[in-house]
Design a protein around this motif. Structure first.
Motif, short mmCIF file in Angstrom:
data_model
loop_
_atom_site.label_atom_id
_atom_site.label_comp_id
_atom_site.label_asym_id
_atom_site.label_seq_id
_atom_site.Cartn_x
_atom_site.Cartn_y
_atom_site.Cartn_z
N GLN A 1 0.50 -1.02 0.19
CA GLN A 1 -0.14 0.16 0.11
C GLN A 1 0.50 0.81 -0.18
N LEU A 2 2.06 1.33 0.90
CA LEU A 2 2.81 2.68 0.83
C LEU A 2 3.45 2.82 -0.44
N LYS A 3 4.00 1.52 -1.72
CA LYS A 3 4.82 1.43 -2.55
C LYS A 3 3.60 2.29 -3.33
N SER A 4 2.36 1.99 -3.74
CA SER A 4 1.46 2.30 -4.29
C SER A 4 0.86 3.60 -4.04
N PHE A 5 0.92 3.89 -2.72
CA PHE A 5 0.61 5.53 -2.38
C PHE A 5 1.74 6.37 -3.13
N LYS B 1 1.63 6.73 -6.81
CA LYS B 1 0.54 7.26 -7.21
C LYS B 1 1.07 9.26 -7.32
N ASN B 2 1.46 9.23 -6.26
CA ASN B 2 2.07 10.82 -5.75
C ASN B 2 3.06 10.97 -5.71
#
Length: 153
Positions: free
Chosen positions: A116-120, A123-124
């Motif tokens: 989840q941290l990597k995906s966030f 994306k940002n």
């Protein structure tokens, strides 16, 4: 005619909250100052009953029964002689009685996984913009702001 819609009523808290732990800390022979340190200033201190302090607490919330608790503290001179009152809740019981939130069973996790941290982060991640060319200087000439000395007007 009954209605399903009722106006919102705010929670009303009045007085001093005194818990079981505070009352257990009281000992006969304590000074007025020591009692005040434990219980706070009394809600009622009458000129006509200078040897008695009353601690009263009421809590009214829409849809729940009103809570009311009393504790009277009696002095002889400046020394605590005795105290009496309602059965007091523990601090934990009192806080639980104020909690009006609904219980929804499972508590959501408060930590993000590595994925989840990597995906966030992906994306940002800000995309660096291409550099903009410097603004071209105008081809217009402007007259001077001040007149030159000796110039004719």
């Amino acid at each position: 005619m009954p209605t399903l819609i009722t106006p919102y009523k705010i929670d009303i808290v009045q007085g001093n909250v005194v818990t079981r732990e505070q009352a257990q800390a009281l000992k006969t022979g304590m000074s007025r100052g020591e009692v005040r340190d434990i219980l706070g200033s009394p809600l009622l201190a009458s000129v006509f009953h200078a040897e008695r302090w009353d601690y009263v607490f009421t809590f009214k919330r829409q849809g729940q029964e009103s809570q009311q608790r009393r504790l009277a503290v009696f002095f002889k001179g400046d020394v605590l002689e005795r105290f009496e009152g309602d059965e007091l809740p523990s601090e934990t019981e009192f806080v639980a009685s104020l909690d009006s939130r609904r219980k929804f069973g499972k508590v959501p996790p408060l930590e993000a996984t590595e994925a989840q941290l990597k995906s966030f982060q992906e994306k940002n991640t800000p995309v660096s913009p291409e550099p903009t060319p410097p603004a071209a200087s105008p081809d217009v000439s402007y007259p001077p702001l001040e007149s030159t000395p000796g110039a004719a007007r």
